[in-house]
Design a protein around this motif. Structure first.
Motif, PDB file in Angstrom:
ATOM      1  N   MET A   1     -21.077 142.500 -75.978  1.00  0.00           N
ATOM      2  CA  MET A   1     -20.401 141.327 -75.428  1.00  0.00           C
ATOM      3  C   MET A   1     -21.211 140.102 -75.839  1.00  0.00           C
ATOM      4  O   MET A   1     -22.387 139.992 -75.498  1.00  0.00           O
ATOM      5  CB  MET A   1     -20.336 141.416 -73.901  1.00  0.00           C
ATOM      6  N   ILE A   2     -20.586 139.211 -76.600  1.00  0.00           N
ATOM      7  CA  ILE A   2     -21.211 137.936 -76.946  1.00  0.00           C
ATOM      8  C   ILE A   2     -20.639 136.904 -75.977  1.00  0.00           C
ATOM      9  O   ILE A   2     -19.454 136.600 -76.017  1.00  0.00           O
ATOM     10  CB  ILE A   2     -20.908 137.515 -78.395  1.00  0.00           C
ATOM     11  N   ASN A   3     -21.487 136.389 -75.093  1.00  0.00           N
ATOM     12  CA  ASN A   3     -21.061 135.427 -74.076  1.00  0.00           C
ATOM     13  C   ASN A   3     -21.512 134.031 -74.500  1.00  0.00           C
ATOM     14  O   ASN A   3     -22.697 133.722 -74.512  1.00  0.00           O
ATOM     15  CB  ASN A   3     -21.661 135.805 -72.710  1.00  0.00           C
ATOM     16  N   VAL A   4     -20.544 133.199 -74.888  1.00  0.00           N
ATOM     17  CA  VAL A   4     -20.820 131.829 -75.326  1.00  0.00           C
ATOM     18  C   VAL A   4     -20.812 130.937 -74.087  1.00  0.00           C
ATOM     19  O   VAL A   4     -19.809 130.865 -73.372  1.00  0.00           O
ATOM     20  CB  VAL A   4     -19.766 131.347 -76.348  1.00  0.00           C
ATOM     21  N   TRP A   5     -21.937 130.268 -73.824  1.00  0.00           N
ATOM     22  CA  TRP A   5     -22.070 129.451 -72.622  1.00  0.00           C
ATOM     23  C   TRP A   5     -22.737 128.122 -72.972  1.00  0.00           C
ATOM     24  O   TRP A   5     -23.167 127.922 -74.095  1.00  0.00           O
ATOM     25  CB  TRP A   5     -22.844 130.204 -71.540  1.00  0.00           C
TER      26      TRP A   5
ATOM     27  N   GLY B   1     -26.181 136.406 -75.170  1.00  0.00           N
ATOM     28  CA  GLY B   1     -25.699 135.062 -74.884  1.00  0.00           C
ATOM     29  C   GLY B   1     -25.846 134.155 -76.094  1.00  0.00           C
ATOM     30  O   GLY B   1     -26.746 134.345 -76.912  1.00  0.00           O
ATOM     31  N   VAL B   2     -24.947 133.186 -76.206  1.00  0.00           N
ATOM     32  CA  VAL B   2     -25.061 132.148 -77.229  1.00  0.00           C
ATOM     33  C   VAL B   2     -25.030 130.809 -76.498  1.00  0.00           C
ATOM     34  O   VAL B   2     -24.044 130.478 -75.832  1.00  0.00           O
ATOM     35  CB  VAL B   2     -23.904 132.217 -78.251  1.00  0.00           C
ATOM     36  N   VAL B   3     -26.124 130.060 -76.589  1.00  0.00           N
ATOM     37  CA  VAL B   3     -26.217 128.750 -75.937  1.00  0.00           C
ATOM     38  C   VAL B   3     -25.546 127.739 -76.858  1.00  0.00           C
ATOM     39  O   VAL B   3     -26.137 127.274 -77.824  1.00  0.00           O
ATOM     40  CB  VAL B   3     -27.683 128.360 -75.664  1.00  0.00           C
ATOM     41  N   SER B   4     -24.295 127.412 -76.558  1.00  0.00           N
ATOM     42  CA  SER B   4     -23.469 126.638 -77.488  1.00  0.00           C
ATOM     43  C   SER B   4     -23.846 125.167 -77.601  1.00  0.00           C
ATOM     44  O   SER B   4     -23.427 124.499 -78.550  1.00  0.00           O
ATOM     45  CB  SER B   4     -22.001 126.747 -77.089  1.00  0.00           C
ATOM     46  N   ASP B   5     -24.633 124.648 -76.679  1.00  0.00           N
ATOM     47  CA  ASP B   5     -24.987 123.225 -76.744  1.00  0.00           C
ATOM     48  C   ASP B   5     -26.462 122.984 -77.050  1.00  0.00           C
ATOM     49  O   ASP B   5     -26.957 121.873 -76.892  1.00  0.00           O
ATOM     50  CB  ASP B   5     -24.584 122.505 -75.452  1.00  0.00           C
ATOM     51  N   VAL B   6     -27.164 124.020 -77.533  1.00  0.00           N
ATOM     52  CA  VAL B   6     -28.570 123.865 -77.912  1.00  0.00           C
ATOM     53  C   VAL B   6     -28.750 124.448 -79.308  1.00  0.00           C
ATOM     54  O   VAL B   6     -28.515 125.628 -79.539  1.00  0.00           O
ATOM     55  CB  VAL B   6     -29.518 124.561 -76.911  1.00  0.00           C
TER      56      VAL B   6
ATOM     57  N   ASP C   1     -31.029 138.331 -67.843  1.00  0.00           N
ATOM     58  CA  ASP C   1     -32.115 138.934 -68.600  1.00  0.00           C
ATOM     59  C   ASP C   1     -31.578 139.739 -69.783  1.00  0.00           C
ATOM     60  O   ASP C   1     -31.578 140.969 -69.777  1.00  0.00           O
ATOM     61  CB  ASP C   1     -32.954 139.826 -67.680  1.00  0.00           C
ATOM     62  N   TYR C   2     -31.083 139.020 -70.763  1.00  0.00           N
ATOM     63  CA  TYR C   2     -30.625 139.608 -72.023  1.00  0.00           C
ATOM     64  C   TYR C   2     -30.871 138.555 -73.093  1.00  0.00           C
ATOM     65  O   TYR C   2     -31.145 137.397 -72.774  1.00  0.00           O
ATOM     66  CB  TYR C   2     -29.145 140.030 -71.942  1.00  0.00           C
ATOM     67  N   PRO C   3     -30.802 138.911 -74.364  1.00  0.00           N
ATOM     68  CA  PRO C   3     -31.103 137.936 -75.414  1.00  0.00           C
ATOM     69  C   PRO C   3     -30.122 136.763 -75.414  1.00  0.00           C
ATOM     70  O   PRO C   3     -28.926 136.938 -75.157  1.00  0.00           O
ATOM     71  CB  PRO C   3     -30.952 138.744 -76.714  1.00  0.00           C
ATOM     72  N   HIS C   4     -30.634 135.575 -75.712  1.00  0.00           N
ATOM     73  CA  HIS C   4     -29.818 134.367 -75.836  1.00  0.00           C
ATOM     74  C   HIS C   4     -30.127 133.725 -77.179  1.00  0.00           C
ATOM     75  O   HIS C   4     -31.287 133.456 -77.492  1.00  0.00           O
ATOM     76  CB  HIS C   4     -30.110 133.387 -74.696  1.00  0.00           C
ATOM     77  N   LEU C   5     -29.079 133.492 -77.971  1.00  0.00           N
ATOM     78  CA  LEU C   5     -29.226 132.906 -79.298  1.00  0.00           C
ATOM     79  C   LEU C   5     -28.957 131.412 -79.254  1.00  0.00           C
ATOM     80  O   LEU C   5     -28.124 130.947 -78.476  1.00  0.00           O
ATOM     81  CB  LEU C   5     -28.253 133.567 -80.277  1.00  0.00           C
ATOM     82  N   LEU C   6     -29.667 130.680 -80.110  1.00  0.00           N
ATOM     83  CA  LEU C   6     -29.469 129.239 -80.237  1.00  0.00           C
ATOM     84  C   LEU C   6     -28.483 128.980 -81.372  1.00  0.00           C
ATOM     85  O   LEU C   6     -28.466 129.694 -82.376  1.00  0.00           O
ATOM     86  CB  LEU C   6     -30.801 128.549 -80.517  1.00  0.00           C
TER      87      LEU C   6
END
Length: 196
Positions: free
Chosen positions: A78-82, A112-117, A139-144
């Motif tokens: 699951m790729i969660n764009v936030w 996670g994908v941090v869409s504004d950073v 607590d899972y990976p977050h991509l910039l």
């Protein structure tokens, strides 16, 4: 590399304005079947499902390189764009953090994908994102965000949160726009795992 970011930064910044409409709407499933014979490139004529693999390379919050090869490590991702300003995103992240720990790594994972950073953001911004992740228990990976990730997944994202469900071959199985409660996510995840 810096030249590419300078060139693409205005494009990415403009696209992020479209993401400004934080989705405080009920989640909607955006997988639609296309009638047989009307499929476009990358779609299975029988089901209308995508057959094109998602490919990207990005960096996580710790600076590690992460590529779409991660999809092959688990049956369902699951790729969660936030976004950092998105209250519905932040409200659902504790549930997503719990879900991330309830499945085996070979079965299901959340990224996670941090869409504004953007990659290469200053340390103050990165510290702020780290604090949000810790406060929400996500607590899972977050991509910039970078150009590769943007073109691989975010070109059609109009609101956050948006979540993509991707199989071990990198093919998007389903897309959900909006936040959901933990029980609804469990139902979605388990349903997709049963189909695999």
């Amino acid at each position: 590399m810096k030249k590419m970011y300078k060139c693409c930064a205005p494009l990415l910044a403009a696209s992020l304005l479209f993401l400004g409409a934080c989705a405080n709407i009920p989640a909607r499933n955006h997988t639609e079947s296309i009638p047989a014979g009307e499929a476009e490139d990358g779609l299975s004529p029988e089901s209308g499902e995508s057959t094109v693999s998602v490919a990207f390379e990005a960096r996580d919050m710790e600076g590690n390189t992460v590529s779409s090869d991660i999809f092959s490590e688990t049956r369902l991702t699951m790729i969660n764009v936030w976004a950092t300003y998105c209250n519905p995103c932040l409200r659902e992240m504790p549930d997503l953090g719990e879900l991330a720990g309830e499945y085996g790594a070979d079965e299901f994972r959340i990224v996670g994908v941090v869409s504004d950073v953007m990659e290469g953001s200053d340390q103050k911004t990165l510290d702020y994102v780290t604090d949000l992740v810790e406060q929400t228990g996500a607590d899972y990976p977050h991509l910039l965000l970078n150009e590769s990730l943007y073109y691989a997944l975010l070109t059609d994202v109009a609101a956050v949160p948006t979540s993509f469900f991707i199989d071990e071959n990198g093919v998007i199985l389903d897309t959900v726009v909006g936040s959901m409660k933990k029980s609804a996510w469990e139902e979605k995840i388990n349903g997709l795992l049963e189909k695999e």
